[in-house]
Structures are given as C-alpha cells and as structure tokens.
Design a protein around this motif. Structure first.
Motif, PDB file in Angstrom:
ATOM      1  N   THR A   1       0.957   5.173   1.318  1.00 55.34           N
ATOM      2  CA  THR A   1       0.184   6.186   2.462  1.00 55.34           C
ATOM      3  C   THR A   1       1.000   7.385   2.343  1.00 55.34           C
ATOM      4  O   THR A   1       1.931   7.566   1.717  1.00 55.34           O
ATOM      5  CB  THR A   1       0.481   5.228   3.715  1.00 55.34           C
ATOM      6  OG1 THR A   1       1.977   5.324   4.029  1.00 55.34           O
ATOM      7  CG2 THR A   1       0.258   3.849   3.774  1.00 55.34           C
ATOM      8  N   ASP A   2       0.490   8.039   3.300  1.00 54.74           N
ATOM      9  CA  ASP A   2       1.116   9.668   3.618  1.00 54.74           C
ATOM     10  C   ASP A   2       2.475   9.339   3.910  1.00 54.74           C
ATOM     11  O   ASP A   2       3.329  10.426   3.720  1.00 54.74           O
ATOM     12  CB  ASP A   2       0.322  10.311   4.405  1.00 54.74           C
ATOM     13  CG  ASP A   2      -0.998  10.782   3.960  1.00 54.74           C
ATOM     14  OD1 ASP A   2      -1.033  11.187   2.850  1.00 54.74           O
ATOM     15  OD2 ASP A   2      -2.001  10.714   4.849  1.00 54.74           O
TER      16      ASP A   2
ATOM     17  N   LYS B   1      -8.135   8.589  -2.642  1.00 59.07           N
ATOM     18  CA  LYS B   1      -8.293   8.873  -1.248  1.00 59.07           C
ATOM     19  C   LYS B   1      -7.801  10.427  -0.963  1.00 59.07           C
ATOM     20  O   LYS B   1      -8.474  11.190  -0.273  1.00 59.07           O
ATOM     21  CB  LYS B   1      -7.691   8.083  -0.298  1.00 59.07           C
ATOM     22  CG  LYS B   1      -7.966   6.699  -0.175  1.00 59.07           C
ATOM     23  CD  LYS B   1      -7.203   5.751   0.560  1.00 59.07           C
ATOM     24  CE  LYS B   1      -7.591   4.287   0.528  1.00 59.07           C
ATOM     25  NZ  LYS B   1      -6.792   3.451   1.312  1.00 59.07           N
ATOM     26  N   LYS B   2      -6.867  10.866  -1.654  1.00 64.56           N
ATOM     27  CA  LYS B   2      -6.473  12.483  -1.072  1.00 64.56           C
ATOM     28  C   LYS B   2      -7.219  13.404  -1.966  1.00 64.56           C
ATOM     29  O   LYS B   2      -7.320  14.277  -1.445  1.00 64.56           O
ATOM     30  CB  LYS B   2      -4.895  12.657  -1.830  1.00 64.56           C
ATOM     31  CG  LYS B   2      -3.996  11.546  -1.093  1.00 64.56           C
ATOM     32  CD  LYS B   2      -3.601  11.920   0.456  1.00 64.56           C
ATOM     33  CE  LYS B   2      -2.933  13.273   0.694  1.00 64.56           C
ATOM     34  NZ  LYS B   2      -2.892  13.277   2.115  1.00 64.56           N
TER      35      LYS B   2
ATOM     36  N   TRP C   1       4.644   7.659   0.503  1.00 67.69           N
ATOM     37  CA  TRP C   1       4.377   7.777  -0.825  1.00 67.69           C
ATOM     38  C   TRP C   1       5.722   8.004  -1.786  1.00 67.69           C
ATOM     39  O   TRP C   1       5.670   7.790  -3.071  1.00 67.69           O
ATOM     40  CB  TRP C   1       3.409   8.613  -0.837  1.00 67.69           C
ATOM     41  CG  TRP C   1       3.606  10.157  -0.926  1.00 67.69           C
ATOM     42  CD1 TRP C   1       3.685  10.884   0.274  1.00 67.69           C
ATOM     43  CD2 TRP C   1       4.177  10.996  -1.817  1.00 67.69           C
ATOM     44  NE1 TRP C   1       3.859  11.980   0.001  1.00 67.69           N
ATOM     45  CE2 TRP C   1       3.734  12.313  -1.269  1.00 67.69           C
ATOM     46  CE3 TRP C   1       4.438  10.919  -3.164  1.00 67.69           C
ATOM     47  CZ2 TRP C   1       4.460  13.509  -1.890  1.00 67.69           C
ATOM     48  CZ3 TRP C   1       4.375  12.193  -3.977  1.00 67.69           C
ATOM     49  CH2 TRP C   1       4.785  13.357  -3.392  1.00 67.69           C
TER      50      TRP C   1
ATOM     51  N   PHE D   1      -4.192   5.480  -3.421  1.00 63.63           N
ATOM     52  CA  PHE D   1      -3.853   6.545  -2.509  1.00 63.63           C
ATOM     53  C   PHE D   1      -4.179   8.038  -2.971  1.00 63.63           C
ATOM     54  O   PHE D   1      -4.858   8.598  -2.261  1.00 63.63           O
ATOM     55  CB  PHE D   1      -2.219   6.559  -2.518  1.00 63.63           C
ATOM     56  CG  PHE D   1      -1.474   7.684  -2.007  1.00 63.63           C
ATOM     57  CD1 PHE D   1      -1.687   8.021  -0.439  1.00 63.63           C
ATOM     58  CD2 PHE D   1      -0.638   8.808  -2.531  1.00 63.63           C
ATOM     59  CE1 PHE D   1      -1.050   9.125   0.235  1.00 63.63           C
ATOM     60  CE2 PHE D   1      -0.346   9.862  -1.920  1.00 63.63           C
ATOM     61  CZ  PHE D   1      -0.311   9.995  -0.445  1.00 63.63           C
TER      62      PHE D   1
ATOM     63  N   TYR E   1      -0.560   3.551  -6.176  1.00 70.11           N
ATOM     64  CA  TYR E   1      -0.765   5.257  -6.412  1.00 70.11           C
ATOM     65  C   TYR E   1      -2.030   5.437  -6.708  1.00 70.11           C
ATOM     66  O   TYR E   1      -2.548   6.451  -6.209  1.00 70.11           O
ATOM     67  CB  TYR E   1       0.399   5.357  -7.216  1.00 70.11           C
ATOM     68  CG  TYR E   1       1.738   5.902  -6.577  1.00 70.11           C
ATOM     69  CD1 TYR E   1       1.954   6.627  -5.563  1.00 70.11           C
ATOM     70  CD2 TYR E   1       2.684   5.110  -6.898  1.00 70.11           C
ATOM     71  CE1 TYR E   1       3.090   6.937  -5.011  1.00 70.11           C
ATOM     72  CE2 TYR E   1       4.202   5.313  -6.296  1.00 70.11           C
ATOM     73  CZ  TYR E   1       4.407   6.291  -5.506  1.00 70.11           C
ATOM     74  OH  TYR E   1       5.468   6.526  -5.051  1.00 70.11           O
TER      75      TYR E   1
ATOM     76  N   GLU F   1       0.737  -1.404  -0.099  1.00 68.86           N
ATOM     77  CA  GLU F   1       0.031  -0.007   0.180  1.00 68.86           C
ATOM     78  C   GLU F   1       0.756   1.180   0.002  1.00 68.86           C
ATOM     79  O   GLU F   1       1.983   1.271   0.832  1.00 68.86           O
ATOM     80  CB  GLU F   1      -0.758  -0.070   1.175  1.00 68.86           C
ATOM     81  CG  GLU F   1      -1.737   1.161   1.077  1.00 68.86           C
ATOM     82  CD  GLU F   1      -2.625   0.935   2.655  1.00 68.86           C
ATOM     83  OE1 GLU F   1      -3.553   2.063   2.750  1.00 68.86           O
ATOM     84  OE2 GLU F   1      -2.552   0.170   3.623  1.00 68.86           O
TER      85      GLU F   1
END
Length: 392
Positions: A70-71, A93-94, A74, A90, A87, A68
């Motif tokens: 993540t923050d 979600k952002k 990344w 990710f 990505y 995964e």
C-alpha cells in the motif's frame, strides 16, 4: 511487425508472469526480447513464435505475496522477492490507464520524501531493472513500466546505498577505460582463481574507491555517457583471447545497461543522471574485478577483419533474426544496442558495426542451448569450459 501484436504480447506476459522466476533467482527478459526483436524488424509471426516457443520456458506464473503493498507500507518490503505479485498490483493501481502514465512512472522512481529514490536501486540485480525501465519508455508500454517498478523494488541490493553516496570524483585525471586497463597491471589488484561472487568484491570499498577516484568524469553528461558506453563495448568485445573469440555473460550487461541510462536520460534531472553514472562506473569496477580483470585490447575490435560483403548492418540483422540467435535474448539486445549506438554516435571507423559482426559470427549457434547453462553461447560462469584473457 505491428504495435498491436507487440502490445498484446507484452500485456499477456504482464498479466500472467511475474518478473522473477526459477526460485526468484532470474529476471524476466520477455519485454527486452520482444522489444529488441521488434526494433530489428522481426515480423508479427516471429514475435508470436518466439514468445510461445522460447520465452514462456523462462517465466513463471504469479505466486501470492505475504501481504498487500500500500501507499503506507510500500518501502517496507523493498528487496523482498516474495512480493512480486503485491508490487505488481500496487504499481498497476498507481499508474494511470489513461493519459500520461510516464509522469507518474518517473514520479514514483524519483520520490525521495521517505528515503532514497527508487531509481537509485535500478542498477541492482545486474542492471536488469534499469534495462526494464528503458524498454518501458522505448516501447511506450504501461505494462512494462509496472514491471520495471516491480523489478526495481524486489531487486534492491547493497548498491542501493553505495559508499559515501558516490560523489563524482573530484581529482581524477584518467579516462574510464584507462582506469580499467590499469587495474589489471597493478600488483595490489586481486588475482582470482575463478569468477568471484559479486558481493565479495563489493565489500572491498577502499580498493574500489581508490580506482573510482582516478576517473576524470566529463562535465558534459552526454560525453560521460558516451565514454562509459564505449568503455563497455571494449569490455564486452575486446577482452577475449587473441586466438579464441568469446563474450562474457556478466560483462555484456554493462553494454545494455549503459544503453538503458542513455535511453532514459531525457526524463531525468542532471543530478540524477550524475548519480546513475557514478554508480554505473563503480559497478563496472566491481564486475570487471570479479571477472578476473580480462585484458582489454582495443585492437581486437579496431583491427577486426571483416569480409566486404558482411560490412553492413543488413548482414548483422539478417543473421540475428534468421538464425538461432533470434531466440537468445542477450544476443538480440546486444545487437540492437550496438546498432542504436552507431545511429547516435556515428560510425567511429566501424567500431560498433565490427563488434556486432564479431558477435553474430562467433556466438555458437550449433550446440544445443540450455538457458543459464554452460552450452549457452556465452562464457563467464564458474563452470564454463572457456574463459576470457583473464589475469592469473
């Protein structure tokens, strides 16, 4: 054409297909193709037919990523093409699903707290990421924006950290096109037997910087963008042999890439735009040299003879949309880009229109096409039967 149909196709492609295909070598062009077709006035039915019968042949379903994104991690997997799905998830979600997703989109692209901003990598991958970024904005499409961020992240290459961070040339005295033309005439520029690998030319920093520093970059960034765009038009449309009209597959990306920078300029600060323009000119040098410095002869566009009944954009658009050319994404993007350029910069004695007419009248629509094979309407690959007016 309705936005509902276009948005639906963009959403479907985003949900089903990753941004790289064919063993992670090639970039997804679906958003570019659909967007350019829509801009030229394609119908809903034509968009659906071309998406179903053409675009899906050049896409692949998502494959699971190693882990995964993540923050916290990344940045750790930038350039690793195995992370297309991670990505995508990710960035999906952002970006907010309601309200102003563009604000967060550019925040992610411009974030430099923990390293170089991601937008500095957008010219990697033969400019495909920045082209994708521009279509996200142009189409006002959040799914395409997620794809653009993903493509930028997985396509990071050596251009992400250019030599000396490419400050604007301090003492240049020549226009961009003049610098390009003089590369061919000078004995110490490399003479190549066939198109060179991009990375092999990129390693010759001293030679590239010598040419780069000859450019007198206009202080007015709008003028700099226009100059580099027109340079790209000539490199695309005025480098063929006088008796044999051809267009190079690699070099055409300079044209559509420069148009992408123009499209997103209003969303960027002045320093970011300068960095992109400097990197673009440096990349142009690399690509021009790697394609064996074809002779740039402005007369091949300026004096191109056109029958009176063809001297209009209606002819260009009709031939683009109602022949096999509609199924070739690069052709559709080039025509859309040239048409937009005339709307922005004016006729210039038919400069952009002549280049567009030359394109639609000379790209071969009779041979069977096999994407990324020699029977495409483009030349420039090492196994192509034809070549531009290259330096031998």
């Amino acid at each position: 054409m309705t936005n509902t149909t276009l948005d639906s196709l963009l959403k479907t492609d985003f949900e089903q297909n990753q941004v790289l295909w064919n063993n992670l070598q090639f970039h997804s062009h679906s958003a570019h193709h659909l967007g350019a077709l829509a801009s030229l006035g394609a119908s809903d039915q034509q968009l659906m037919d071309i998406y179903t019968n053409t675009m899906r042949n050049y896409a692949e379903k998502y494959e699971p990523s190693p882990h995964e994104i993540t923050d916290e991690n990344w940045r750790n997997s930038l350039s690793d093409r195995r992370f297309c799905m991670a990505y995508r998830d990710f960035f999906n979600k952002k970006l907010p699903t309601q309200g102003d997703w563009k604000g967060e989109f550019f925040k992610l692209l411009l974030d430099d707290k923990d390293g170089l901003p991601l937008i500095d990598a957008s010219l990697s991958g033969l400019l495909h990421p920045i082209i994708h970024i521009s279509y996200a904005i142009d189409l006002n499409s959040r799914p395409v924006a997620c794809e653009a961020l993903t493509m930028t992240a997985v396509c990071v290459d050596s251009l992400y950290k250019p030599p000396a961070k490419l400050e604007p040339p301090a003492n240049g005295i020549k226009g961009a096109l003049q610098v390009m033309k003089e590369i061919r005439s000078e004995d110490y520029a490399p003479t190549l037997d066939e198109p060179a690998q991009f990375d092999s030319v990129l390693k010759n920093e001293s030679l590239l910087l010598a040419y780069y520093n000859e450019w007198q970059m206009p202080a007015d960034l709008d003028k700099a963008i226009e100059e580099l765009f027109d340079m790209s038009v000539y490199i695309y449309g005025a480098t063929h042999k006088p008796d044999q009209i051809d267009f190079d597959f690699g070099l055409l990306h300079l044209l559509t890439g420069m148009n992408a920078i123009r499209t997103i300029q209003p969303y960027l600060d002045e320093n970011t735009v300068k960095r992109l323009l400097c990197c673009f000119f440096y990349l142009s040098l690399v690509m021009y040299i790697s394609q064996r410095q074809p002779k740039i002869n402005e007369h091949l566009i300026n004096d191109y003879q056109i029958e009176e009944d063809k001297r209009n954009w209606e002819y260009v658009v009709d031939r683009t949309l109602h022949t096999k050319l509609a199924t070739e994404v690069h052709c559709v993007k080039v025509i859309r880009t040239l048409k937009d350029a005339e709307a922005k910069y004016g006729s210039k004695n038919g400069f952009y229109l002549k280049t567009a007419i030359k394109s639609v009248d000379n790209l071969n629509v009779d041979k069977p096409w096999n994407y990324y094979k020699s029977h495409e309407p483009w030349i420039g690959m090492s196994d192509a039967d034809r070549e531009l007016n290259v330096k031998h």
